[in-house]
Scaffold this active site. Structure first.
Site, short mmCIF file in Angstrom:
data_model
loop_
_atom_site.label_atom_id
_atom_site.label_comp_id
_atom_site.label_asym_id
_atom_site.label_seq_id
_atom_site.Cartn_x
_atom_site.Cartn_y
_atom_site.Cartn_z
CB CYS A 2 -38.62 -43.12 -79.65
SG CYS A 2 -40.04 -42.22 -80.23
NE ARG A 27 -36.70 -48.21 -77.41
CZ ARG A 27 -36.89 -48.50 -76.12
NH1 ARG A 27 -36.62 -49.71 -75.69
NH2 ARG A 27 -37.32 -47.60 -75.29
CD1 TRP A 74 -45.05 -46.54 -82.43
CD2 TRP A 74 -45.61 -45.10 -80.83
NE1 TRP A 74 -46.37 -46.76 -82.11
CE2 TRP A 74 -46.74 -45.88 -81.12
CE3 TRP A 74 -45.73 -44.11 -79.85
CZ2 TRP A 74 -47.96 -45.72 -80.48
CZ3 TRP A 74 -46.94 -43.94 -79.22
CH2 TRP A 74 -48.05 -44.75 -79.54
CG ASN A 100 -37.94 -43.24 -75.71
OD1 ASN A 100 -39.14 -43.17 -75.98
ND2 ASN A 100 -37.43 -44.21 -74.99
N GLY A 101 -39.76 -40.26 -75.27
CA GLY A 101 -40.57 -39.87 -74.11
C GLY A 101 -41.56 -38.80 -74.51
CD GLU A 487 -51.09 -63.10 -75.45
OE1 GLU A 487 -51.63 -62.09 -74.98
OE2 GLU A 487 -50.00 -63.05 -76.06
CE LYS A 491 -49.58 -61.66 -79.27
NZ LYS A 491 -49.14 -61.48 -77.93
CD GLU A 494 -49.95 -58.08 -80.64
OE1 GLU A 494 -49.51 -56.99 -80.27
OE2 GLU A 494 -49.80 -59.13 -79.99
CG HIS A 510 -74.63 -63.67 -70.53
ND1 HIS A 510 -75.88 -63.77 -69.94
CD2 HIS A 510 -73.89 -64.67 -70.00
CE1 HIS A 510 -75.88 -64.78 -69.08
NE2 HIS A 510 -74.68 -65.34 -69.09
CE LYS A 609 -40.98 -57.25 -77.59
NZ LYS A 609 -42.29 -57.91 -77.76
#
Ligand code: F6R
Length: 614
Positions: A2, A27, A74, A100-101, A487, A491, A494, A510, A609
């Site tokens: 947010c 955000r 968000w 925001n929170g 990583e 990438k 996402e 395995h 983000k």
């Protein structure tokens, strides 16, 4: 998560708010809204979707007002729709609020306020705040700043809020606890407000980072006033921003992610600047200089982080163990905080975070700090919450990272971890003088080598085109290439929404080997070094099952070339520094597949983000 903006002054607030929301859209982009105060009226406009949807929605609407607040969401509580979008308004219509929170005790507050006659329209936790503040203001007969202070005293959770009141048209009241807020001090008594400095830098370089538990009163024509929740007056600490506007633009690239991938030679160099001194043969990390001896004496280091920062931590484990011979444990911050980890005052905890605001990482720090550990931060955002709660730390100097998928932050974090490991190893004597010097030389050449990797982009794009329709992918690596495999897979997941898994190459047999058939692309980091022969054997195992091999190899490699379907060459370097090079083609593969699949590369679905909720 947010984004919050605010403006109070003499100018038209709306364009300032919209520009600010565009900067903060990384955000969250589920919905957006603004509240404008004009004369004695308050106008709230909001809708589901992106900031561009809000702009379309605003056509023909009342946009006047030189006081206003804006929000990009968000979603946490309640689906992304028009009603749940911020700002929220009090029943009286006097107040509008953005947040925001997460308000943890919102259900209890809501129940109490409902009994007192308040009507709630949304499913959000936020809406209780605006009703609560309005209720306190009326029942206690206090002004807006005092009502905010009294109301927040009964609130449990994390918040950065901003409130406007049509009865105080030239004022914004803001407060924070565990979510970031920055106030810009403009000319002639104007004030700006935002979740980070990116919307502010084009207006003023003078900023105040609000501390936890502080309430700020921004009034047109007046100096900024700050009190804490206990009603003690605080003197605002004004700092000068070092951010530059160009860093916030795409600079001719189609996406921020692509720009940030290409910025890596520069961002790695900036992360080393003034720290790696070849002439003197030393590494100096000014921010942790006072803690050098503690590192030298340390028997154990814990590293905490989330997502890509956790992957950087895993690379750090290899570096610190190899170069400084210190035992390292790497933990997901989200898991660490809910265990009762065994930590004491002899431990060093390194917290890694690009944003410096990740809620789980912050909570892990508080936990370890409470147990007496020394906390060292590796953050990108200057002045961020994590940078401020750690005992000491080193910034990564990657510059603003705006694409939601982290790229240059990863390589900058690994660079700082490399410098740390070299510095400690040298001090401790675990790296011999000549070897140390060779490593410094090699590290200095890494930005040029990254530049060379980037020159292979056309070939990487060609490979991306071949595998664009794959619905799964495997990423394999050994040693410090294993976190790079993780990583690479992250990438792809996402930004392309293609299922991908990273594995240590030898673990494949395995279980995951059962997935391999002629449809499965397998990306393998098979560079020359300690485990090269072993990785070649793993490639053979994949080939025997008809998997498609895309290998990242050292320039001039022959053995893998004969086995693989495609190879991407990277310049030769020492084992320890391979991750700084090998991750780059994987970032580019993901980027190009995502573009080919028509995905929203910079703002992938469901993500944001700066994850300020747990
Ligand atoms: C992945 C990504 C996330 C972040 C994670 C931690 O591309 O961006 O996985 O790495 O949310 O964020 P920071 O580093 O800001 O703590």
């Amino acid at each position: 998560m947010c984004g919050i903006v605010g403006y109070v002054g003499d100018k038209d607030a709306y364009p300032i708010l919209i520009n600010g929301l565009r900067r903060l859209e990384y955000r969250g982009y589920d919905s957006a809204g603004v509240a404008l105060v004009h004369g004695g009226s308050l106008h709230v406009h909001k809708c589901k979707g992106k900031v561009s949807d809000l702009e379309a929605h605003m056509e023909g609407q009342e946009r006047s007002g030189s006081t206003g607040i804006g929000h990009t969401r968000w979603a946490t509580h309640g689906p992304p729709n028009d009603v749940n979008a911020h700002p929220h308004q009090s029943s009286s219509g006097d107040l509008a609020l953005i947040h925001n929170g997460i308000i943890e005790n919102y259900a209890a507050i809501k129940e109490e306020l409902t009994h007192r006659g308040h009507t709630f329209l949304s499913d959000t936790d936020t809406e209780v705040l605006v009703h609560l503040i309005d209720d306190v203001k009326r029942t206690e007969e206090v002004d807006l700043p005092e009502a905010v202070r009294l109301a927040l005293d009964s609130v449990v959770g994390a918040y950065a809020i901003a409130v406007v009141d049509r009865n105080s048209p030239d004022m914004i009241v803001a407060a924070r606890k565990s979510s970031p807020l920055v106030i810009g001090i403009g000319a002639d008594g104007e004030h700006f407000l935002a979740s980070d400095a990116t919307p502010i830098v084009e207006h003023t370089k003078n900023v105040v980072y609000l501390e936890d538990g502080e309430i700020a009163v921004m009034e047109k024509g007046s100096t900024l006033k700050i009190r804490n929740i206990k009603n003690q007056e605080k003197t605002p600490f004004i700092q000068e921003l070092e951010m530059h506007l160009e860093a916030l633009e795409k600079g001719g690239y189609d996406h921020f992610m692509l720009k940030e991938i290409h910025e890596q030679p520069r961002s790695i160099r900036d992360s080393m600047r003034g720290r790696l001194n070849l002439a003197k043969g030393e590494v100096v990390l000014g921010g942790i200089k006072d803690y050098e001896q503690r590192f030298v004496n340390a028997r154990r280091i814990l590293i905490v982080g989330c997502g890509t920062s956790w992957h950087a931590g895993l690379v750090g484990e290899y570096l610190l163990e190899d170069l400084a011979r210190i035992s390292v444990e790497v933990e997901y911050a989200s898991e660490f905080r809910y265990r009762d980890p065994i930590i004491d005052e002899n431990d060093i905890v390194i917290a890694i975070s690009q944003s410096g605001e990740t809620a789980d990482t912050l909570a892990a720090i508080e936990l370890a700090k409470g147990k007496g550990a020394t906390i060292i931060g590796i953050c990108n955002v200057v002045g961020s919450s994590i940078a401020r709660v750690t005992h000491a730390g080193s910034y990564t100097h990657a510059g603003p990272e705006i694409g939601v998928a982290s790229t240059k932050a990863f390589t900058a974090q690994v660079t700082v971890l490399t410098l740390m490991s070299l510095m400690i190893g040298h001090k401790k004597g675990t790296i011999s003088g000549s070897h140390f010097y060779r490593l410094l030389n090699e590290l200095e050449s890494i930005p040029d080598k990254v530049e060379k990797v980037l020159k292979n982009e056309a070939q990487i794009k060609y490979i991306a085109d071949i595998y664009r329709s794959a619905s799964n992918a495997l990423y394999l690596g050994r040693g410090s290439s294993f976190p790079v495999a993780l990583e690479g897979a992250l990438k792809l997941k996402e930004i392309s929404y293609v299922h991908a898994e990273g594995y240590p190459a030898a673990e494949m047999k395995h279980g995951p080997i059962a997935l391999i058939d002629e449809e499965m692309p397998v990306f393998v980091i098979a560079t020359k070094g300690a485990s090269y022969e072993k990785v070649v054997s793993n490639i053979q195992e994949v080939k025997a099952r008809k998997g498609k091999i895309i290998a990242i190899v050292t320039e001039g490699d022959k053995a893998v070339k004969e086995l693989a379907d495609h190879v991407i060459e990277i310049p030769e370097t020492v084992d320890q520094f391979v991750p700084l090079l090998s991750v780059v083609p994987l970032q580019l593969i993901s980027y190009h597949i995502a573009v080919m699949l028509n995905r929203n590369v910079d703002q992938p679905r469901n993500l944001a983000k700066s994850v300020t909720v747990e």
